[in-house]
Design a protein around this motif. Structure first.
Motif, PDB file in Angstrom:
ATOM      1  N   LEU A 120       0.809  -1.213   0.000  1.00  0.00           N
ATOM      2  CA  LEU A 120       0.000   0.000   0.000  1.00  0.00           C
ATOM      3  C   LEU A 120       0.844   1.266   0.000  1.00  0.00           C
ATOM      4  CD1 LEU A 120      -2.518  -0.959   2.870  1.00  0.00           C
ATOM      5  CD2 LEU A 120      -2.778  -1.411   0.423  1.00  0.00           C
ATOM      6  N   THR A 121       2.149   1.102   0.184  1.00  0.00           N
ATOM      7  CA  THR A 121       3.023   2.239   0.481  1.00  0.00           C
ATOM      8  C   THR A 121       3.817   2.692  -0.732  1.00  0.00           C
ATOM      9  OG1 THR A 121       3.237   1.431   2.754  1.00  0.00           O
ATOM     10  CG2 THR A 121       4.817   3.093   2.025  1.00  0.00           C
ATOM     11  N   ARG A 122       3.836   3.987  -0.942  1.00  0.00           N
ATOM     12  CA  ARG A 122       4.682   4.595  -1.965  1.00  0.00           C
ATOM     13  C   ARG A 122       5.925   5.127  -1.270  1.00  0.00           C
ATOM     14  NH1 ARG A 122      -0.032   7.919  -5.248  1.00  0.00           N
ATOM     15  NH2 ARG A 122      -1.292   6.061  -5.730  1.00  0.00           N
ATOM     16  N   PHE A 123       6.995   4.352  -1.359  1.00  0.00           N
ATOM     17  CA  PHE A 123       8.239   4.713  -0.689  1.00  0.00           C
ATOM     18  C   PHE A 123       8.967   5.796  -1.471  1.00  0.00           C
ATOM     19  CE2 PHE A 123       7.455   0.339   0.812  1.00  0.00           C
ATOM     20  CZ  PHE A 123       7.527   0.567   2.174  1.00  0.00           C
ATOM     21  N   GLU A 124       9.886   6.466  -0.751  1.00  0.00           N
ATOM     22  CA  GLU A 124      10.684   7.551  -1.334  1.00  0.00           C
ATOM     23  C   GLU A 124       9.776   8.577  -2.026  1.00  0.00           C
ATOM     24  OE1 GLU A 124      14.985   5.802  -2.342  1.00  0.00           O
ATOM     25  OE2 GLU A 124      13.412   4.912  -3.582  1.00  0.00           O
ATOM     26  N   THR A 125       8.677   8.866  -1.361  1.00  0.00           N
ATOM     27  CA  THR A 125       7.701   9.818  -1.889  1.00  0.00           C
ATOM     28  C   THR A 125       7.361  10.827  -0.792  1.00  0.00           C
ATOM     29  OG1 THR A 125       6.768   8.091  -3.313  1.00  0.00           O
ATOM     30  CG2 THR A 125       5.457  10.084  -2.981  1.00  0.00           C
ATOM     31  N   GLU A 126       7.732  12.060  -1.021  1.00  0.00           N
ATOM     32  CA  GLU A 126       7.515  13.120  -0.042  1.00  0.00           C
ATOM     33  C   GLU A 126       6.231  13.880  -0.349  1.00  0.00           C
ATOM     34  OE1 GLU A 126       9.765  17.143   1.663  1.00  0.00           O
ATOM     35  OE2 GLU A 126      10.436  16.194  -0.201  1.00  0.00           O
ATOM     36  N   VAL A 127       5.378  14.035   0.647  1.00  0.00           N
ATOM     37  CA  VAL A 127       4.178  14.849   0.505  1.00  0.00           C
ATOM     38  C   VAL A 127       4.563  16.312   0.694  1.00  0.00           C
ATOM     39  CG1 VAL A 127       1.932  15.408   1.490  1.00  0.00           C
ATOM     40  CG2 VAL A 127       2.614  13.016   1.215  1.00  0.00           C
ATOM     41  N   VAL A 128       4.275  17.137  -0.304  1.00  0.00           N
ATOM     42  CA  VAL A 128       4.663  18.547  -0.235  1.00  0.00           C
ATOM     43  C   VAL A 128       3.481  19.467   0.005  1.00  0.00           C
ATOM     44  CG1 VAL A 128       6.737  18.243  -1.623  1.00  0.00           C
ATOM     45  CG2 VAL A 128       4.564  18.722  -2.767  1.00  0.00           C
ATOM     46  N   LYS A 129       2.264  18.999  -0.305  1.00  0.00           N
ATOM     47  CA  LYS A 129       1.090  19.824  -0.038  1.00  0.00           C
ATOM     48  C   LYS A 129      -0.155  18.947   0.090  1.00  0.00           C
ATOM     49  CE  LYS A 129       0.377  23.792  -2.208  1.00  0.00           C
ATOM     50  NZ  LYS A 129      -0.059  24.779  -3.247  1.00  0.00           N
ATOM     51  N   VAL A 130      -0.981  19.279   1.073  1.00  0.00           N
ATOM     52  CA  VAL A 130      -2.289  18.647   1.242  1.00  0.00           C
ATOM     53  C   VAL A 130      -3.286  19.775   1.449  1.00  0.00           C
ATOM     54  CG1 VAL A 130      -3.738  17.190   2.702  1.00  0.00           C
ATOM     55  CG2 VAL A 130      -1.360  16.529   2.272  1.00  0.00           C
ATOM     56  N   GLU A 131      -4.272  19.870   0.559  1.00  0.00           N
ATOM     57  CA  GLU A 131      -5.280  20.912   0.699  1.00  0.00           C
ATOM     58  C   GLU A 131      -6.604  20.459   0.089  1.00  0.00           C
ATOM     59  OE1 GLU A 131      -4.370  24.529  -1.324  1.00  0.00           O
ATOM     60  OE2 GLU A 131      -3.797  23.543  -3.186  1.00  0.00           O
ATOM     61  N   MET A 132      -7.689  21.057   0.555  1.00  0.00           N
ATOM     62  CA  MET A 132      -9.018  20.761   0.045  1.00  0.00           C
ATOM     63  C   MET A 132      -9.163  21.338  -1.360  1.00  0.00           C
ATOM     64  SD  MET A 132     -11.818  19.227   1.281  1.00  0.00           S
ATOM     65  CE  MET A 132     -12.047  19.471   3.051  1.00  0.00           C
ATOM     66  N   ASN A 133      -9.845  20.600  -2.244  1.00  0.00           N
ATOM     67  CA  ASN A 133     -10.045  21.120  -3.588  1.00  0.00           C
ATOM     68  C   ASN A 133     -11.124  22.201  -3.601  1.00  0.00           C
ATOM     69  OD1 ASN A 133     -12.476  19.746  -3.402  1.00  0.00           O
ATOM     70  ND2 ASN A 133     -11.975  18.226  -4.967  1.00  0.00           N
ATOM     71  N   GLU A 134     -11.361  22.773  -4.771  1.00  0.00           N
ATOM     72  CA  GLU A 134     -12.276  23.907  -4.873  1.00  0.00           C
ATOM     73  C   GLU A 134     -13.695  23.550  -4.443  1.00  0.00           C
ATOM     74  OE1 GLU A 134     -11.967  25.288  -8.839  1.00  0.00           O
ATOM     75  OE2 GLU A 134      -9.928  26.085  -8.612  1.00  0.00           O
ATOM     76  N   LYS A 135     -14.080  22.310  -4.656  1.00  0.00           N
ATOM     77  CA  LYS A 135     -15.432  21.884  -4.272  1.00  0.00           C
ATOM     78  C   LYS A 135     -15.592  21.758  -2.762  1.00  0.00           C
ATOM     79  CE  LYS A 135     -16.126  19.270  -8.563  1.00  0.00           C
ATOM     80  NZ  LYS A 135     -16.402  17.925  -9.147  1.00  0.00           N
ATOM     81  N   GLY A 136     -14.449  21.677  -2.053  1.00  0.00           N
ATOM     82  CA  GLY A 136     -14.503  21.567  -0.605  1.00  0.00           C
ATOM     83  C   GLY A 136     -14.938  20.218  -0.099  1.00  0.00           C
ATOM     84  N   LYS A 137     -14.829  19.199  -0.932  1.00  0.00           N
ATOM     85  CA  LYS A 137     -15.280  17.875  -0.523  1.00  0.00           C
ATOM     86  C   LYS A 137     -14.188  16.814  -0.612  1.00  0.00           C
ATOM     87  CE  LYS A 137     -20.139  18.580  -1.786  1.00  0.00           C
ATOM     88  NZ  LYS A 137     -21.283  18.082  -2.597  1.00  0.00           N
ATOM     89  N   GLU A 138     -13.111  17.119  -1.316  1.00  0.00           N
ATOM     90  CA  GLU A 138     -12.033  16.150  -1.504  1.00  0.00           C
ATOM     91  C   GLU A 138     -10.692  16.818  -1.229  1.00  0.00           C
ATOM     92  OE1 GLU A 138     -13.717  13.241  -5.002  1.00  0.00           O
ATOM     93  OE2 GLU A 138     -13.091  15.263  -5.562  1.00  0.00           O
ATOM     94  N   TRP A 139      -9.698  15.982  -0.944  1.00  0.00           N
ATOM     95  CA  TRP A 139      -8.358  16.471  -0.647  1.00  0.00           C
ATOM     96  C   TRP A 139      -7.423  16.193  -1.816  1.00  0.00           C
ATOM     97  CZ3 TRP A 139      -7.277  19.307   3.641  1.00  0.00           C
ATOM     98  CH2 TRP A 139      -8.227  19.282   4.667  1.00  0.00           C
ATOM     99  N   VAL A 140      -6.635  17.182  -2.164  1.00  0.00           N
ATOM    100  CA  VAL A 140      -5.608  17.015  -3.190  1.00  0.00           C
ATOM    101  C   VAL A 140      -4.267  16.846  -2.490  1.00  0.00           C
ATOM    102  CG1 VAL A 140      -4.444  18.028  -5.181  1.00  0.00           C
ATOM    103  CG2 VAL A 140      -6.903  18.426  -4.827  1.00  0.00           C
ATOM    104  N   VAL A 141      -3.604  15.734  -2.765  1.00  0.00           N
ATOM    105  CA  VAL A 141      -2.298  15.448  -2.172  1.00  0.00           C
ATOM    106  C   VAL A 141      -1.240  15.596  -3.259  1.00  0.00           C
ATOM    107  CG1 VAL A 141      -0.837  13.725  -1.064  1.00  0.00           C
ATOM    108  CG2 VAL A 141      -3.268  13.900  -0.448  1.00  0.00           C
ATOM    109  N   GLU A 142      -0.311  16.509  -3.052  1.00  0.00           N
ATOM    110  CA  GLU A 142       0.798  16.697  -3.980  1.00  0.00           C
ATOM    111  C   GLU A 142       2.039  16.040  -3.391  1.00  0.00           C
ATOM    112  OE1 GLU A 142       1.401  20.773  -4.957  1.00  0.00           O
ATOM    113  OE2 GLU A 142      -0.640  21.054  -5.737  1.00  0.00           O
ATOM    114  N   SER A 143       2.735  15.261  -4.219  1.00  0.00           N
ATOM    115  CA  SER A 143       3.921  14.541  -3.744  1.00  0.00           C
ATOM    116  C   SER A 143       4.985  14.527  -4.821  1.00  0.00           C
ATOM    117  CB  SER A 143       3.552  13.105  -3.359  1.00  0.00           C
ATOM    118  OG  SER A 143       3.072  12.396  -4.494  1.00  0.00           O
ATOM    119  N   ARG A 144       6.208  14.224  -4.388  1.00  0.00           N
ATOM    120  CA  ARG A 144       7.304  14.101  -5.345  1.00  0.00           C
ATOM    121  C   ARG A 144       8.247  13.008  -4.891  1.00  0.00           C
ATOM    122  NH1 ARG A 144       9.646  20.056  -3.802  1.00  0.00           N
ATOM    123  NH2 ARG A 144      10.405  19.573  -1.705  1.00  0.00           N
TER     124      ARG A 144
END
Length: 442
Positions: A120-144
């Protein structure tokens, strides 16, 4: 009918592993983001440390682990497993009741393998941003990707129904306030960056703080150092006290001031010329990737507002935090919190209304203020740990935890407070086995 949602778990340490298992058990789709190349979080030893020994430089190379090579657990195995997956002794490995960090890491890796968490794990992957999308119902996770220890420029974006923050709170150090420290000529570091004692050979070393890390590091350094002096807020009886079995460790009141020539003066009147100061002064809660438009804030180590240390009412149940609490057996609390979050997301357990949760939080904050408890103790469970765990098990429909767990933790806590440095090696397994068997038979 139970619902299934897509959940991002940030971190694959103890909290992340517990959360991933419980979410998966409830039928949720789980993705774990882990910056390292293996599970274990804090328990992965790294001989390197931050490029800035005080960890103040925002551009420093950051090492996640705060482990020192000699670290042993300060809790026995019985309190460092999960309710249905104990941390048992094995024929191979470290057989001690209070084992070294390598043994804990092996246990966590076995746990992850047993429940398919590696997949289930994405190794060597850093989360750089977590924020609610424009609809306010889902989360957008940005990673690199961070392969090879360097972060790439390419950022991936993925949408989730819920996010569980399990990134720990032992990475961003907080430093002691020492008058004159900006002109002091000696070496300074935070305990986050301590690994081995050899760099302090023949030195006079000052430790600020008297928690578990200070106690361990002091005893680790003492055999090679000339002198070790510990600055603490203990009562007046501790002035000039020497640690038993370590003839070159002394305890003092807090530091009054330090001078450019290396002199360190303590509030109890003692002074000494020192070579190094190690800040064993704890950590700051730090979630730089999380953007909530001010809904969740951190002030003097109070992450809030959080209902029962887990849910921000305005964003519940889609955002939660596992493992913010301290002064308690962390494995069991993280497991119970994870079960609660997983069942709330599946709809089997319901949260109060947003206003009811906020009222509970306001009452808690008022209780702290009326009893003189500073904000930085917001997530400290003692002396309320029994009520908190009882409340959690009632919410998720489990039987009450057995009394021996609290008795065992209280005994360890007492030994730590009284600085009984040999309690781990003097621990009577037979006595505790008898207590556990007697209580389990009832």
């Amino acid at each position: 009918m139970a619902r299934s949602v897509k959940v991002a778990v940030i971190g694959a340490g103890v909290a992340g592993l517990a959360a991933a298992r419980e979410l998966q058990r409830e039928g949720h789709t789980v993705v774990v983001f882990e910056k390292n190349n293996r599970v274990g979080g804090l328990w992965v030893y790294d001989p390197t440390s931050d490029s800035d020994p005080l960890s103040l430089d925002p551009t420093r190379d950051i090492v996640h682990s705060s482990l020192y090579l000699s670290l042993r657990t300060n809790l026995p195995r019985q309190l460092m497993g999960f309710l249905d997956y104990p941390f048992a002794k094995r024929e191979s490995g470290d057989p001690r009741t209070f084992p070294g960090h390598d043994e804990v890491l092996r246990f966590l890796e076995e746990f992850a393998a047993e429940f398919g968490i590696h997949g289930l794990t994405r190794f060597e992957t850093e989360v750089v941003k977590v924020e609610m999308n424009e609809k306010g119902k889902e989360w957008v996770v940005e990673s690199r990707l961070t392969r090879g220890g360097e972060s790439g420029d390419s950022v991936s974006r993925e949408v989730f129904d819920a996010v569980v923050v399990c990134s720990g709170h032992f990475v961003e150090p907080r430093l002691g306030e020492v008058p004159g420290i900006e002109k002091w000529s000696g070496f300074q570091m935070h305990s986050h960056n301590y690994r081995v004692p050899q760099p302090f050979n023949h030195q006079v070393v000052i430790l600020i703080g008297v928690g578990p890390s200070s106690s361990d590091i002091g005893r680790d350094i003492a055999p090679v150092a000339k002198e070790v002096h510990v600055a603490t807020r203990l009562n007046s009886d501790s002035k000039g006290m020497k640690l038993k079995n370590c003839g070159n460790i002394w305890f003092h009141d807090m530091i009054k001031c330090v001078c450019e020539d290396g002199l360190v003066a303590f509030e109890d009147g003692f002074s000494v010329y020192a070579d190094s100061i190690i800040h064993c002064t704890g950590y700051k809660y730090h979630h730089p990737f999380l953007e909530t438009n001010g809904v969740v804030t951190i002030e003097d180590n109070r992450v809030g507002p959080l209902y029962k240390h887990v849910f921000p009412p305005a964003l519940a149940p889609s955002l939660s935090f596992i493992g913010l609490t301290f002064k308690e057996a962390i494995f069991h609390v993280k497991e119970l919190q994870s079960k609660w979050v997983a069942r709330i997301l599946s709809g089997k357990v319901l949260l109060p209304t947003e206003e009811e949760m906020m009222e509970d939080i306001r009452n808690f904050y008022q209780f702290m203020e009326e009893n003189g408890l500073p904000k930085r103790y917001t997530h400290a469970l003692r002396p309320f740990q029994v009520d908190y765990k009882d409340w959690l098990v009632a919410q998720i429909g489990l039987p009450p935890l057995e009394d021996w767990m609290e008795q065992m933790y209280s005994e360890c806590f007492k030994n730590l407070v009284e600085m009984k440095e040999n309690y781990r090696d003097e621990w009577d397994d037979n006595q505790w086995d008898a207590i556990i068997q007697t209580q389990s038979a009832k």
